[in-house]
Design a protein around this motif. Structure first.
Motif, PDB file in Angstrom:
ATOM      1  N   ARG A 137       0.843  -1.244   0.045  1.00 42.33           N
ATOM      2  CA  ARG A 137      -0.080  -0.078   0.068  1.00 42.33           C
ATOM      3  C   ARG A 137       0.778   1.132  -0.075  1.00 42.33           C
ATOM      4  NH1 ARG A 137      -3.520  -2.211   4.806  1.00 42.33           N
ATOM      5  NH2 ARG A 137      -1.777  -3.556   5.047  1.00 42.33           N
ATOM      6  N   PRO A 138       1.371   1.464  -1.026  1.00 40.83           N
ATOM      7  CA  PRO A 138       2.472   2.541  -1.100  1.00 40.83           C
ATOM      8  C   PRO A 138       1.896   4.090  -1.294  1.00 40.83           C
ATOM      9  CG  PRO A 138       2.154   1.941  -3.362  1.00 40.83           C
ATOM     10  CD  PRO A 138       1.206   0.805  -2.513  1.00 40.83           C
ATOM     11  N   ALA A 139       0.504   4.301  -1.247  1.00 39.01           N
ATOM     12  CA  ALA A 139      -0.224   5.567  -1.307  1.00 39.01           C
ATOM     13  C   ALA A 139       0.328   6.377   0.128  1.00 39.01           C
ATOM     14  CB  ALA A 139      -1.618   5.493  -1.227  1.00 39.01           C
ATOM     15  N   GLY A 140       0.355   5.865   1.358  1.00 44.48           N
ATOM     16  CA  GLY A 140       0.789   6.502   2.377  1.00 44.48           C
ATOM     17  C   GLY A 140       2.131   7.218   1.955  1.00 44.48           C
ATOM     18  N   THR A 141       3.328   6.472   1.366  1.00 40.96           N
ATOM     19  CA  THR A 141       4.514   6.975   0.967  1.00 40.96           C
ATOM     20  C   THR A 141       4.412   8.047   0.070  1.00 40.96           C
ATOM     21  OG1 THR A 141       5.284   4.861   1.225  1.00 40.96           O
ATOM     22  CG2 THR A 141       6.744   6.423   0.243  1.00 40.96           C
ATOM     23  N   TYR A 142       3.558   7.991  -0.805  1.00 40.49           N
ATOM     24  CA  TYR A 142       3.287   8.981  -1.985  1.00 40.49           C
ATOM     25  C   TYR A 142       2.817  10.475  -1.242  1.00 40.49           C
ATOM     26  CZ  TYR A 142       3.635   5.517  -5.129  1.00 40.49           C
ATOM     27  OH  TYR A 142       3.706   4.413  -5.914  1.00 40.49           O
ATOM     28  N   LEU A 143       1.890  10.288   0.054  1.00 35.18           N
ATOM     29  CA  LEU A 143       1.310  11.252   0.666  1.00 35.18           C
ATOM     30  C   LEU A 143       2.527  11.968   1.255  1.00 35.18           C
ATOM     31  CD1 LEU A 143      -1.800   9.651   2.328  1.00 35.18           C
ATOM     32  CD2 LEU A 143      -1.906  11.457   0.568  1.00 35.18           C
ATOM     33  N   LEU A 144       3.566  11.404   1.626  1.00 31.68           N
ATOM     34  CA  LEU A 144       4.573  12.241   2.498  1.00 31.68           C
ATOM     35  C   LEU A 144       5.684  12.611   1.206  1.00 31.68           C
ATOM     36  CD1 LEU A 144       3.930   9.922   4.668  1.00 31.68           C
ATOM     37  CD2 LEU A 144       6.185  10.609   5.661  1.00 31.68           C
ATOM     38  N   LEU A 145       5.677  11.937   0.136  1.00 25.95           N
ATOM     39  CA  LEU A 145       7.023  11.930  -1.001  1.00 25.95           C
ATOM     40  C   LEU A 145       6.574  13.365  -1.833  1.00 25.95           C
ATOM     41  CD1 LEU A 145       9.504  10.961  -2.326  1.00 25.95           C
ATOM     42  CD2 LEU A 145       7.816   9.810  -3.900  1.00 25.95           C
ATOM     43  N   TRP A 146       5.269  13.539  -2.292  1.00 26.32           N
ATOM     44  CA  TRP A 146       5.186  14.523  -3.189  1.00 26.32           C
ATOM     45  C   TRP A 146       5.577  16.103  -2.716  1.00 26.32           C
ATOM     46  CZ3 TRP A 146       6.182  12.021  -6.967  1.00 26.32           C
ATOM     47  CH2 TRP A 146       5.409  10.920  -7.294  1.00 26.32           C
TER      48      TRP A 146
END
Length: 305
Positions: A25-34
């Motif tokens: 579930r990488p969506a959580g990482t994207y929330l920090l990354l962008w």
């Protein structure tokens, strides 16, 4: 006599650890990354170089993974009462508390090794970022809106990105102040409101369970004003991000990215206005596209000057 069906194989330790850190579930990482990468591009006034891109991309993944391990340890007695989280490895007893903490510590050390390749101001800020990350899971017991603490944790990559791009070699608070302008701290605050928006959507999914087990969330604090609150958080995020971006010299393509993000926010209102679990959870899961639009607008604006 019909032979008994074979019992399913027990999951491997690796699969359990990957489940613990939400590998699938990488969506959580994207929330920090962008937002972190958007800040990095702003700070560098364009392409920041492969070194910093790799450091912040891998560091974001590692710290989100470590945060998940710590969160599952802190919430293990709550999660077992919620159908959606009852089978998390620590809660289900498949991974011990010690294992989860050791894994989280190992991931944090690797992330810290990456930070050590930057500069003193970034390294100093990383300690504050770690402290907030560890603190957040426990705030659900005593803060009415623990999502605000999560917002600080999820936004700390922004001042760290400015420090990495603009910082010198001195070990002091003055060096941090010189590298991180007030506008960067303003972006942290702006991003905090985005976190409040999407994590309130997430909390709306578990409202009934959270009431029953007695933890505090922004959805419960806002009560019948939860939908209005979420939309207000989005508006504040977009307005502040736009104003601060313009102050940092951004232009039309940056604003176009924000317009695309705003269009998604309107869609999110349609998803959450009836407070249905499926709609609220979908809104939460799709939030990384809001951040992606902001990031792409930032990159395009700097590249097309």
């Amino acid at each position: 006599m019909t032979p008994a069906a074979p019992s399913p194989a027990a999951p491997s330790r690796l699969s359990l650890y990957l489940n613990l850190i939400r590998w699938d579930r990488p969506a959580g990482t994207y929330l920090l990354l962008w937002p972190t990468l958007a800040a990095l591009w702003m700070a560098a006034d364009g392409w920041p170089g492969w070194h910093l891109v790799v450091v912040f991309t891998l560091g974001t993944f590692l710290m989100r993974s470590a945060g998940c391990a710590v969160n599952d340890v802190a919430d293990r007695d709550f999660d077992k009462h919620v159908k959606r989280t009852a089978q998390r490895p620590v809660t289900a007893g498949l991974v011990s508390v010690k294992e989860a903490l050791v894994l989280g510590a190992a991931l944090t050390l690797v992330a810290f090794a990456l930070v050590l390749t930057t500069n003193p101001p970034t390294i100093l800020l990383s300690f504050a970022a770690l402290a907030v990350t560890i603190l957040y899971p426990f705030t659900k017991r005593w803060i009415s809106m623990p999502q605000a603490v999560l917002g600080v944790a999820f936004s700390f990559g922004i001042p760290m990105a400015f420090a990495a791009a603009l910082g010198g070699r001195e070990w002091s608070l003055q060096a941090i102040a010189a590298a991180v302008p007030m506008a960067a701290w303003g972006l942290l605050v702006a991003n905090l409101f985005w976190v409040l928006a999407y994590d309130t959507e997430y909390a709306m999914v578990d409202r009934d369970d959270d009431i029953r087990i007695g933890i505090k969330t922004s959805a419960l604090t806002l009560g019948r004003f939860d939908v209005i609150g979420v939309m207000a958080f989005y508006v504040i995020f977009l307005a502040l991000w736009a104003a601060l971006g313009l102050r940092l010299g951004m232009g039309h393509w940056f604003l176009a990215g924000l317009a695309v993000a705003a269009a998604q926010v309107v869609w999110h209102y349609a998803l959450i206005k009836d407070r249905g679990r499926d709609g609220c959870f979908k809104a939460f899961r799709e939030n990384h596209w809001v951040g992606f639009a902001v990031f792409i607008g930032t990159v395009a604006d700097l590249a097309l000057r």
